[in-house]
Design a protein around this motif. Structure first.
Motif, PDB file in Angstrom:
ATOM      1  N   ASP A  41     -47.525  10.476  18.318  1.00  0.00           N
ATOM      2  CA  ASP A  41     -47.982  10.268  19.025  1.00  0.00           C
ATOM      3  C   ASP A  41     -49.509  10.827  19.416  1.00  0.00           C
ATOM      4  O   ASP A  41     -49.071  12.567  19.270  1.00  0.00           O
ATOM      5  CB  ASP A  41     -47.978   8.737  20.219  1.00  0.00           C
ATOM      6  CG  ASP A  41     -46.964  10.134  21.433  1.00  0.00           C
ATOM      7  OD1 ASP A  41     -46.856  11.091  21.143  1.00  0.00           O
ATOM      8  OD2 ASP A  41     -46.251   9.055  21.954  1.00  0.00           O
ATOM      9  N   ILE A  42     -50.417  10.293  20.477  1.00  0.00           N
ATOM     10  CA  ILE A  42     -51.157  11.532  20.460  1.00  0.00           C
ATOM     11  C   ILE A  42     -50.748  12.761  21.386  1.00  0.00           C
ATOM     12  O   ILE A  42     -51.253  14.169  21.325  1.00  0.00           O
ATOM     13  CB  ILE A  42     -52.577  10.816  21.575  1.00  0.00           C
ATOM     14  CG1 ILE A  42     -53.766  11.666  21.575  1.00  0.00           C
ATOM     15  CG2 ILE A  42     -52.191   9.866  22.666  1.00  0.00           C
ATOM     16  CD1 ILE A  42     -54.058  12.018  19.906  1.00  0.00           C
ATOM     17  N   THR A  43     -49.415  12.374  22.608  1.00  0.00           N
ATOM     18  CA  THR A  43     -48.878  13.360  23.199  1.00  0.00           C
ATOM     19  C   THR A  43     -48.449  14.934  22.216  1.00  0.00           C
ATOM     20  O   THR A  43     -49.238  15.456  22.368  1.00  0.00           O
ATOM     21  CB  THR A  43     -48.422  12.972  24.604  1.00  0.00           C
ATOM     22  OG1 THR A  43     -47.769  11.792  23.516  1.00  0.00           O
ATOM     23  CG2 THR A  43     -49.082  13.402  25.682  1.00  0.00           C
ATOM     24  N   ASP A  44     -48.070  14.785  21.072  1.00  0.00           N
ATOM     25  CA  ASP A  44     -47.210  14.904  20.902  1.00  0.00           C
ATOM     26  C   ASP A  44     -48.182  16.107  19.424  1.00  0.00           C
ATOM     27  O   ASP A  44     -48.021  17.115  19.713  1.00  0.00           O
ATOM     28  CB  ASP A  44     -46.571  14.663  19.368  1.00  0.00           C
ATOM     29  CG  ASP A  44     -45.180  13.757  20.309  1.00  0.00           C
ATOM     30  OD1 ASP A  44     -44.817  14.364  20.703  1.00  0.00           O
ATOM     31  OD2 ASP A  44     -44.743  12.567  19.261  1.00  0.00           O
ATOM     32  N   ILE A  45     -49.424  15.160  19.237  1.00  0.00           N
ATOM     33  CA  ILE A  45     -50.591  16.433  18.963  1.00  0.00           C
ATOM     34  C   ILE A  45     -51.263  17.063  19.624  1.00  0.00           C
ATOM     35  O   ILE A  45     -51.828  17.995  19.458  1.00  0.00           O
ATOM     36  CB  ILE A  45     -51.741  15.181  17.749  1.00  0.00           C
ATOM     37  CG1 ILE A  45     -50.878  13.819  16.926  1.00  0.00           C
ATOM     38  CG2 ILE A  45     -52.609  15.818  17.447  1.00  0.00           C
ATOM     39  CD1 ILE A  45     -52.362  13.110  15.853  1.00  0.00           C
ATOM     40  N   LEU A  46     -51.415  16.495  20.924  1.00  0.00           N
ATOM     41  CA  LEU A  46     -52.266  17.706  21.516  1.00  0.00           C
ATOM     42  C   LEU A  46     -51.291  18.868  21.539  1.00  0.00           C
ATOM     43  O   LEU A  46     -51.808  19.993  22.428  1.00  0.00           O
ATOM     44  CB  LEU A  46     -51.745  16.536  23.458  1.00  0.00           C
ATOM     45  CG  LEU A  46     -53.611  15.831  22.398  1.00  0.00           C
ATOM     46  CD1 LEU A  46     -53.484  14.474  24.462  1.00  0.00           C
ATOM     47  CD2 LEU A  46     -55.378  16.210  22.610  1.00  0.00           C
ATOM     48  N   LYS A  47     -50.184  17.968  22.218  1.00  0.00           N
ATOM     49  CA  LYS A  47     -49.208  19.764  22.146  1.00  0.00           C
ATOM     50  C   LYS A  47     -48.719  20.263  21.707  1.00  0.00           C
ATOM     51  O   LYS A  47     -49.476  21.540  21.305  1.00  0.00           O
ATOM     52  CB  LYS A  47     -47.037  19.407  22.598  1.00  0.00           C
ATOM     53  CG  LYS A  47     -47.335  18.266  23.738  1.00  0.00           C
ATOM     54  CD  LYS A  47     -46.022  17.601  24.283  1.00  0.00           C
ATOM     55  CE  LYS A  47     -45.087  17.006  25.212  1.00  0.00           C
ATOM     56  NZ  LYS A  47     -44.077  16.693  24.843  1.00  0.00           N
ATOM     57  N   GLU A  48     -49.115  20.042  20.503  1.00  0.00           N
ATOM     58  CA  GLU A  48     -49.237  21.471  19.048  1.00  0.00           C
ATOM     59  C   GLU A  48     -50.516  22.208  18.682  1.00  0.00           C
ATOM     60  O   GLU A  48     -51.051  23.546  18.794  1.00  0.00           O
ATOM     61  CB  GLU A  48     -49.314  20.556  17.743  1.00  0.00           C
ATOM     62  CG  GLU A  48     -47.710  19.937  17.148  1.00  0.00           C
ATOM     63  CD  GLU A  48     -46.669  21.009  17.055  1.00  0.00           C
ATOM     64  OE1 GLU A  48     -47.178  21.787  16.979  1.00  0.00           O
ATOM     65  OE2 GLU A  48     -45.920  21.235  18.017  1.00  0.00           O
ATOM     66  N   LEU A  49     -51.298  21.150  19.727  1.00  0.00           N
ATOM     67  CA  LEU A  49     -52.801  21.773  19.366  1.00  0.00           C
ATOM     68  C   LEU A  49     -52.823  22.888  20.587  1.00  0.00           C
ATOM     69  O   LEU A  49     -53.983  23.938  20.334  1.00  0.00           O
ATOM     70  CB  LEU A  49     -54.518  20.871  19.707  1.00  0.00           C
ATOM     71  CG  LEU A  49     -54.813  19.897  18.582  1.00  0.00           C
ATOM     72  CD1 LEU A  49     -55.377  18.749  18.669  1.00  0.00           C
ATOM     73  CD2 LEU A  49     -54.711  20.564  17.238  1.00  0.00           C
ATOM     74  N   LEU A  50     -52.021  22.312  21.770  1.00  0.00           N
ATOM     75  CA  LEU A  50     -53.092  23.252  22.722  1.00  0.00           C
ATOM     76  C   LEU A  50     -51.491  24.934  22.470  1.00  0.00           C
ATOM     77  O   LEU A  50     -51.713  25.856  22.336  1.00  0.00           O
ATOM     78  CB  LEU A  50     -52.256  23.066  24.333  1.00  0.00           C
ATOM     79  CG  LEU A  50     -53.173  22.232  24.617  1.00  0.00           C
ATOM     80  CD1 LEU A  50     -52.659  20.989  25.950  1.00  0.00           C
ATOM     81  CD2 LEU A  50     -54.201  22.114  25.048  1.00  0.00           C
TER      82      LEU A  50
END
Length: 46
Positions: A31-40
């Motif tokens: 989900d979007i939180t997983d994507i944001l965590k990877e980006l950060l």
């Protein structure tokens, strides 16, 4: 007339709904939180 208390006692959920619940709750989707965590995480490494 319909005796609602009696009808509720007889009620049994559809097996299809229970099976769908299991699939939905046990599905590991990104989900979007997983994507944001990877980006950060990628930004911190650079």
């Amino acid at each position: 007339m319909i005796n609602f208390d009696e009808e509720i006692e007889k009620f049994q959920p559809s097996l299809e709904i229970e099976q769908a619940e299991d699939v939905i709750y046990n599905n590991d989707l990104t989900d979007i939180t997983d994507i944001l965590k990877e980006l950060l995480k990628g930004n911190k490494e650079n």
